[in-house]
Design a protein around this motif. Structure first.
Motif, short mmCIF file in Angstrom:
data_model
loop_
_atom_site.label_atom_id
_atom_site.label_comp_id
_atom_site.label_asym_id
_atom_site.label_seq_id
_atom_site.Cartn_x
_atom_site.Cartn_y
_atom_site.Cartn_z
N GLU A 389 0.82 -1.21 0.00
CA GLU A 389 0.00 0.00 0.00
C GLU A 389 0.86 1.26 0.00
OE1 GLU A 389 -2.28 -3.39 1.32
OE2 GLU A 389 -0.39 -2.54 2.07
N GLU A 392 2.31 1.67 -3.48
CA GLU A 392 1.30 2.22 -4.38
C GLU A 392 1.25 3.74 -4.27
OE1 GLU A 392 -1.89 -1.51 -4.55
OE2 GLU A 392 -2.08 0.06 -3.02
N TYR A 397 -0.30 5.43 -7.36
CA TYR A 397 -1.51 4.65 -7.62
C TYR A 397 -2.48 4.75 -6.44
CZ TYR A 397 0.96 2.67 -11.58
OH TYR A 397 1.63 2.51 -12.78
N PRO A 398 -3.77 4.53 -6.67
CA PRO A 398 -4.74 4.58 -5.58
C PRO A 398 -4.46 3.49 -4.54
CG PRO A 398 -5.84 4.60 -7.73
CD PRO A 398 -4.41 4.27 -7.97
N HIS A 401 -4.80 -0.50 -5.07
CA HIS A 401 -5.02 -0.64 -6.51
C HIS A 401 -4.69 -2.06 -6.99
CE1 HIS A 401 -5.25 0.52 -10.72
NE2 HIS A 401 -4.04 0.03 -10.92
N THR A 402 -3.64 -2.64 -6.43
CA THR A 402 -3.21 -3.97 -6.87
C THR A 402 -3.68 -5.08 -5.93
OG1 THR A 402 -1.10 -3.67 -5.69
CG2 THR A 402 -1.17 -3.07 -8.02
N LEU A 454 -4.17 5.51 -15.85
CA LEU A 454 -4.29 6.29 -14.62
C LEU A 454 -3.63 7.66 -14.76
CD1 LEU A 454 -4.89 3.34 -13.46
CD2 LEU A 454 -3.95 4.22 -11.33
N ILE A 478 -7.38 -5.82 -12.80
CA ILE A 478 -7.04 -4.61 -12.03
C ILE A 478 -7.44 -3.37 -12.81
CG2 ILE A 478 -5.10 -3.22 -11.18
CD1 ILE A 478 -3.74 -5.85 -10.37
N TRP A 482 -10.46 -0.64 -11.89
CA TRP A 482 -10.23 0.80 -11.79
C TRP A 482 -11.11 1.56 -12.77
CZ3 TRP A 482 -8.60 4.09 -15.67
CH2 TRP A 482 -8.34 5.40 -15.28
N ASN A 485 -14.54 1.68 -11.26
CA ASN A 485 -14.58 2.42 -10.00
C ASN A 485 -14.47 3.93 -10.18
OD1 ASN A 485 -14.84 0.03 -8.60
ND2 ASN A 485 -12.70 -0.07 -7.95
N THR A 486 -13.79 4.36 -11.24
CA THR A 486 -13.61 5.80 -11.48
C THR A 486 -14.66 6.35 -12.43
OG1 THR A 486 -11.99 5.24 -13.24
CG2 THR A 486 -11.13 5.77 -11.04
#
Length: 567
Positions: A389, A392, A397-398, A401-402, A454, A478, A482, A485-486
């Protein structure tokens, strides 16, 4: 056992030299074998996955790029060059190609003339020598002296001005291949591409690589980690085809050898790589390399700016961080997991036993492990590997994310190790926002966990359509997660194998999206047990898959050729 024909071996030795290492000769021969591309009927769907396997003459592969570049330097347009190569073949001498184009220009200007200009590749007589001589003389007048790709020093305000030279159309579907480089042009130098006068093999704008050790360049880096490079004026005729859409970028975040960058550059229109250090954009200190045809003016940073130190990313570590550990940023991203827990326990016992009063040698040993394995201080005398985390966040990255159920820890770390640093890439792609205020369509090759997608999203660039090519089903998931989700409103098309992008498939995708505004390729990572760690001193090399890179070149050329025809 590898079985190569005598002709293949002799051809490789002729191109690379008899003293070339065996692994380079093998790589060259294999690349020549796989570099076949489409001659089959594009309308036959059964040919889709086999176009890449078709026969192709090795000499023509090398010659196509060189001849196209030289004809561009002479001032001919891409359509004229592509039509001539399609009609007469890439094996025809460049003088005859120039003659045919020049004759066509005269015929076009004199449509009512009874004279008809007809040429084919068997015409080698003196009838057309005046044309080629005229073009050569014209080229010398247009481009006298040394030609160089225009570059600038890297800085937040003014970064290297890379000029892209379109390879031109290759209607036979043959992939471009570099011409052999002699011993005097084996290394990347600060001037990168320099005209060679008095050599009958090169026009006055031909640009072989000069003999210069890259270490000399590395020793003269400015404050942003970039070499100070002279800024010559490019040839005017080439300047007219610079930065022509569709725009493209090839990025490599691995520690690729200098020879590999030489090879990559030769396949991408002899463009100079732009190297950048992520330490000026994030809490990661890593060199990344890009080759692109994007302008460099009006670049800007992604906002808000990311954390620039480990302490900003993990504030609670400050309490336990010893003064002799001077790290402010990560020097690598490690995907090593085996034995890490036992190592941290052993180092912890050393710290406890010494009550933190270590000898110089002990400090040096612990710092070495911290740098190469991403260890951070999580308690008094306690080390632990940095969490995914936190990686990321460092990479832009959010959160999570992974994090997917089917991903093991090592797979998650490997995917992060080989992905783009969002803020660094974003600075270079920021120029696209003003170019495409209503959004763009993108072809993303070897997408990984979606770094390019991204990045454009964080720049505020609407993704009208994205075709993502990624073989890993988990990474596909993944990116898909994303995307949803966005709330992306564009269309995402995911393809699992670049070899499925045959000419017919690419043409249908171009028809579907109305073309691609941007093509991006991240070097596909090749994992192996021996290089699961990226050593801080840069001695560990991650695999560069040349065959997959050739697939990118093939796709890029096909896209550019198809879109040029549609204009």
């Amino acid at each position: 056992m590898m079985k190569f024909s005598v002709d293949e071996v002799e051809f490789a030795m002729d191109k690379l030299g008899e003293d070339a290492p065996v692994n380079e000769l093998v790589d060259f021969i294999i690349a020549a074998q796989i570099a076949g591309s489409s001659k089959m009927d594009a309308d036959d769907p059964t040919h889709g996955n086999e176009e890449r396997k078709e026969d192709c003459n090795n000499e023509a592969l090398f010659g196509t790029m060189d001849k196209t570049l030289r004809l561009l330097e002479m001032g001919f347009s891409e359509n004229e060059i592509s039509s001539a190569i399609e009609k007469f073949g890439s094996e025809v001498p460049i003088s005859e190609l120039a003659d045919s184009i020049f004759a066509g220009q005269i015929a076009e200007k004199d449509k009512h003339s009874s004279a008809t200009f007809r040429l084919n590749h068997s015409h080698t007589g003196n009838d057309y020598r005046s044309f080629s001589k005229g073009m050569e003389d014209g080229l010398k007048r247009r481009c006298s002296g040394t030609f160089m790709v225009k570059t600038e020093e890297y800085s937040p305000e003014a970064v290297s001005q890379l000029r892209a030279v379109d390879i031109g159309d290759d209607h036979k579907g043959k992939r471009p291949k570099q011409e052999s480089l002699d011993d005097s042009s084996a290394y990347i130098g600060p001037t990168w591409l320099e005209g060679r006068k008095g050599d009958h093999k090169f026009s006055s704008c031909r640009m072989p690589l000069p003999h210069r050790d890259l270490n000399q360049v590395a020793g003269r880096l400015n404050k942003f980690g970039m070499s100070s490079i002279s800024k010559p004026k490019p040839c005017k005729s080439l300047d007219q085809v610079v930065a022509k859409p569709p725009y493209f970028l090839y990025g490599n975040v691995s520690n690729v050898s200098h020879d590999s960058w030489n090879k990559i550059s030769q396949f991408l229109y002899a463009l100079e790589p732009e190297f950048v250090n992520t330490q000026f954009f994030s809490a990661l200190n890593r060199k990344e390399g890009y080759i692109h045809n994007l302008p460099s003016e009006n670049r800007f940073h992604i906002l808000p700016k990311p954390p620039m130190t480990i302490e900003e990313v993990i504030p609670y570590t400050k309490k336990w961080w010893p003064s002799w550990d001077t790290r402010k940023q990560l020097s690598c991203i490690s995907s090593e997991t085996s034995g890490i827990s036992q190592l941290c326990d052993r180092l912890g016992r050393i710290l406890v036993d010494s009550r933190g009063l270590l000898s110089f040698e002990q400090q040096r040993d612990i710092l070495h492990h911290c740098r190469t394995l991403n260890l951070v201080w999580v308690g008094q005398y306690k080390l632990s590997p940095i969490e995914p985390e936190h990686l990321e966040r460092i990479l832009g990255y959010p959160l999570n994310h992974t994090r997917v159920p089917e991903y093991s820890l090592i797979e998650r770390l490997q995917s992060l190790r080989h992905c783009f640093q969002i803020d660094t890439l974003g600075y270079h792609l920021s120029v696209l926002k003003s170019m495409f205020p209503k959004g763009l369509t993108m072809l993303s090759l070897f997408s990984g966990i979606g770094g390019a997608e991204l990045t454009l999203h964080q720049l505020g660039i609407h993704l009208k359509g994205v075709v993502s090519v990624e073989i890993s089903e988990t990474k596909q998931n993944i990116l898909k997660k994303w995307w949803h989700n966005t709330g992306q409103t564009g269309e995402l098309v995911q393809i699992d194998d670049i070899q499925k992008l045959a000419s017919s498939k690419l043409e249908s995708l171009i028809e579907k999206f109305g073309g691609f505004d941007f093509v991006i390729c991240q070097n596909p990572c090749t994992h192996s047990s021996r290089n699961s760690k990226m050593v801080a001193d840069g001695d560990s090399l991650t695999g560069f898959d040349f065959s997959l890179f050739c697939e990118f070149v093939r796709v890029l050329q096909r896209v550019r050729n198809t879109m040029e025809r549609r204009r």
